[in-house]
Design a protein around this motif. Structure first.
Motif, PDB file in Angstrom:
ATOM      1  N   ARG A   7       0.743  -1.067   0.100  1.00 55.90           N
ATOM      2  CA  ARG A   7      -0.020  -0.066  -0.027  1.00 55.90           C
ATOM      3  C   ARG A   7       0.961   1.172   0.064  1.00 55.90           C
ATOM      4  O   ARG A   7       1.661   1.346   0.864  1.00 55.90           O
ATOM      5  N   GLY A  26      -2.201   4.054  -3.800  1.00 52.17           N
ATOM      6  CA  GLY A  26      -2.882   2.893  -4.513  1.00 52.17           C
ATOM      7  C   GLY A  26      -2.116   1.534  -4.066  1.00 52.17           C
ATOM      8  O   GLY A  26      -1.521   1.617  -2.790  1.00 52.17           O
ATOM      9  N   LEU A  66      -9.455  -0.427  -2.782  1.00 50.48           N
ATOM     10  CA  LEU A  66      -8.872   0.208  -3.937  1.00 50.48           C
ATOM     11  C   LEU A  66      -9.861   1.479  -4.629  1.00 50.48           C
ATOM     12  O   LEU A  66      -9.567   2.505  -4.742  1.00 50.48           O
ATOM     13  N   GLY A  71      -7.925   4.414  -5.763  1.00 43.75           N
ATOM     14  CA  GLY A  71      -6.625   4.050  -5.957  1.00 43.75           C
ATOM     15  C   GLY A  71      -6.068   3.832  -7.302  1.00 43.75           C
ATOM     16  O   GLY A  71      -6.839   3.608  -8.003  1.00 43.75           O
ATOM     17  N   GLN A  72      -4.750   3.638  -7.489  1.00 49.91           N
ATOM     18  CA  GLN A  72      -3.938   3.356  -8.558  1.00 49.91           C
ATOM     19  C   GLN A  72      -3.093   2.374  -8.503  1.00 49.91           C
ATOM     20  O   GLN A  72      -2.839   1.806  -7.302  1.00 49.91           O
ATOM     21  N   LEU A  73      -3.043   1.630  -9.638  1.00 49.24           N
ATOM     22  CA  LEU A  73      -1.956   0.272  -9.633  1.00 49.24           C
ATOM     23  C   LEU A  73      -0.744   0.441 -10.199  1.00 49.24           C
ATOM     24  O   LEU A  73      -0.667   0.914 -11.427  1.00 49.24           O
ATOM     25  N   VAL A 117      -9.890  -0.478 -13.236  1.00 49.85           N
ATOM     26  CA  VAL A 117      -9.169   0.342 -12.411  1.00 49.85           C
ATOM     27  C   VAL A 117      -8.760   1.702 -13.251  1.00 49.85           C
ATOM     28  O   VAL A 117      -8.116   1.376 -14.528  1.00 49.85           O
TER      29      VAL A 117
END
Length: 146
Positions: A7, A26, A66, A71-73, A117
């Motif tokens: 995280r 993310g 997420l 959130g981002q990956l 996402v």
């Protein structure tokens, strides 16, 4: 298949000194593909990843996913997750998936993640990469044997 999930408040990856992927809040995910892994297994790992509730809510409890935090990956291929160090001091990587299989499943995961996402960044499969991150917590989870 193995995922190491961190995280993060931010993360980036460079190849040959150039940033090729960068995210804000993310998950930074290192992905190892083993022999015999399949798209069905990749689907299961992605579902678990995206469902993890490890972001803090208003009460400070890890209760948000997420998606909940937008959130981002950042997805990074990493065959060294299959290092076997049981014998001797030089790791063996015979449990890692064949590079063609691994690249195919990595690209499959990236494609499927981008369907769900809004921001999915990547490294470059097989390249020497420099990964930087600000781990929030720190909070790191290993997913394997799902």
């Amino acid at each position: 298949m193995k995922f190491v999930i961190q995280r993060v408040d931010s993360a980036s990856v460079k190849v040959e000194g150039k940033v090729v992927g960068s995210i804000g809040k993310g998950f930074l995910v290192f992905i190892g593909v083993g022999q015999g892994d399949t798209e069905e297994e990749a689907d299961k790992y992605l579902k678990k990843l995206l469902g993890l509730r490890i972001f803090e809510d208003e009460q400070g409890k890890t209760n948000l996913s997420l998606a909940d935090v937008e959130g981002q990956l950042l997805l990074i291929s990493q065959f060294t997750l299959y290092a076997n160090c049981r014998k001797g001091n030089r790791p063996s990587f015979i449990e890692a998936g064949d590079p063609k299989l691994a690249e195919g499943l990595y690209e499959y995961l990236v494609k499927k993640a981008r369907e769900q996402v809004s921001v999915v960044e990547t490294g470059i499969f097989g390249a020497h990469m420099e990964v930087s991150l600000v781990n929030h917590g720190p909070f790191t989870i290993l997913l394997e044997n799902l």
